[in-house]
Structures are given as structure tokens and as C-alpha cells.
Write an enzyme that holds these catalytic residues in place. Sequence first.
Site, short mmCIF file in Angstrom:
data_model
loop_
_atom_site.label_atom_id
_atom_site.label_comp_id
_atom_site.label_asym_id
_atom_site.label_seq_id
_atom_site.Cartn_x
_atom_site.Cartn_y
_atom_site.Cartn_z
N ASP A 16 -13.97 -65.53 -29.54
CA ASP A 16 -14.84 -65.29 -30.55
C ASP A 16 -15.88 -64.26 -30.75
O ASP A 16 -16.57 -64.37 -29.88
CB ASP A 16 -15.32 -66.73 -31.07
CG ASP A 16 -15.83 -66.97 -32.55
OD1 ASP A 16 -15.27 -66.23 -33.36
OD2 ASP A 16 -16.83 -67.75 -32.67
N HIS B 242 -22.71 -67.77 -41.43
CA HIS B 242 -22.96 -68.45 -40.12
C HIS B 242 -23.91 -69.49 -39.83
O HIS B 242 -25.22 -68.87 -40.36
CB HIS B 242 -22.78 -67.50 -38.75
CG HIS B 242 -21.61 -66.67 -38.62
ND1 HIS B 242 -21.62 -65.30 -38.98
CD2 HIS B 242 -20.54 -67.19 -38.14
CE1 HIS B 242 -20.45 -64.76 -38.47
NE2 HIS B 242 -19.72 -65.89 -38.17
N GLY C 15 -18.12 -69.12 -40.48
CA GLY C 15 -19.19 -70.15 -41.02
C GLY C 15 -18.78 -71.17 -41.85
O GLY C 15 -19.18 -71.57 -42.75
N GLY C 16 -17.63 -71.88 -41.29
CA GLY C 16 -16.87 -72.78 -41.90
C GLY C 16 -17.26 -74.30 -41.71
O GLY C 16 -16.63 -75.39 -42.12
ZN LIG Z 1 -17.91 -65.96 -36.93
#
Ligand SMILES: [Zn+2]
Length: 293
Positions: A81, A188, A217-218
Site C-alpha cells: 500500500d 485517510h 480512506g474507506g
Molecule cells: Zn491510501
Amino acid sequence: MLVNLKEILTKAEAGNYAVGAFNSPTLESVRAVIEAAEELQAPIILSHAEVHNEIIPIEIMGPILIDFAKRANVPVTVHLDHGSNLEIVKKAIDIGFSSVMIDASHMNYEDNVRTVIEIVEYAHRQNVSVEAELGMIASSGIGGEETKGGEPFAEGDLIDYYTDPLIAKDFVEITEIDALAASFGTVHGIYLKEPNLDFDRLRAIYKNIQRPVVMHGGSGLSEEDYVTAINSGVRKINYYSYAAKAGAYAIKDFIENNSNLFYHDLTVVAKDAIKKDVIRAMKIFLNKGEVVR
Ligand SMILES: [Zn+2]
């Protein structure tokens, strides 16, 4: 079983659901995520964020993630990531990651394209998928897998950083990435106020790129927003902060209610709390219309 991102997201496209990508910087979080996925018999993405090298280096955590992925009885992608350069991407691929994100979104457009092409050429030769970012995804500054040097944006600046659907089309065609991290209003870390997502923009991006869209930012969105996002083309949802918070507050609660404390018990408390939160999120991402409490 270990699969790459392209494979896992192609199936998500066909089934109109999203796969959760969970940062797993501790053994408790890896176990929680894998147990959740096996319990639901659903695919999952285990992520290691480059910024989390400060918590645990990729050289230590990477092989653990790969091992859990290979032994799982559901498809698992092991993903880097927010990789910032070719060096960290190469390192992840050498360890055995099946997917990488290159985040060159802070560069100007030409440099972003050039960097991403270099990564795609290297990764695709080894059947490793690539996610790249266009536009900039803001950070609340509280928790989260923030990008390197990611400063919280001032209110009102955000729209300028949203992904342009027309540029996205060009970007994906030139770079041949497998998934695009797009900016359309998510943030985020922990949300300081209700997010206002630009779904028209998301739908335009998806229509133009014909490729899976990644939501960063889920964690912390409403169930309704997740479902709308999935129905608008989001196939990978990066979910971390709220699961990490669930683990921490379960430990706080345990410490407050027990006088005879041992560290090993805290790891189990954390794992169970993270798992519960991951299952709740995954049930929404599977998009089967079930009401989740
Ligand atoms: Zn990210």
C-alpha cells in the site's frame, strides 16, 4: 491461496461487489482478517503500507502475510500500500507480494505517468498487479495509512485534488495499470466530519477507465455510501483506521474491567474485536443487500 489483484478484482467486477483491503501491521490483525475471510468464504486483500515499516518492517511482516495467504482457503492478494518508489516495489515483489501500489500522485502528471510505466513494466513481467493513484486523497491527520509526507489539507482545498475523469482515461490507457486509486471525497484516517462523496465524478471515472476503481480512506463511511460506491465502480476498499480503533478500544475496556492483566490476553481481545469489525465491513462490501448491524 495467493492470487494477484487483477484476478481478485476481475471476479469482483463480474459479481458487482468490492474486496476489502486491510492493512495488517500486527499478527493479531492478520489473523483477524484471514479468519473473517474464511468464515465468510470471501476473497480478501492483505496490505502492508510502506509507512507502517515504522511499526514493523516489510522484511518481517511480508513473509508472514504471504504465508497466511498461501494457507488460506479463500483467494488472498498480498498488496503493498502506497509504495513511494521502485526500490520498495522491487523489495515487495522479491518477498512475494502479488500486487503493489505505486503512489506518485504528488508528482506532476508527466512524472507520475513515467514512474508508473516503469513500475508496471517491472511488475507485470512477474505477474504482479499494479495500482496507481491520480489526484490526491486527503488525510485527516488522525490514524490511517497516510502517504509519505501527506499533510492534512485545509478545508476548501480538496476539490482541486479530486481525480479528473478525462485525465484518468488517458492515465490508465498509457500506463496499463490494473486498478486506479481515485480521489472523490474520501479521506485517510478518522473522519472529522461527515464525508460528502462526489459519486457523479466516480461514475464518470469508472465509465472512462473501464477498470476497477480503488477507494482509499474507506473506513468510517455509511453503509449507504459504500453500496453507492460499489454500484458506481469501486472494487477495492482500503479499510483500516476503524478496525484498528475497534481493537484498541476493546483493550481499553478489558483493562478497565479486569485487575489481573497479562499481555497475551490483550492480543486475543484485540484480534476478536478487529475480526468483528472486519466481518461487519466485509458483509457490506459483498453487496448482497443484507442489512448489517
Ligand atoms: Zn491510501
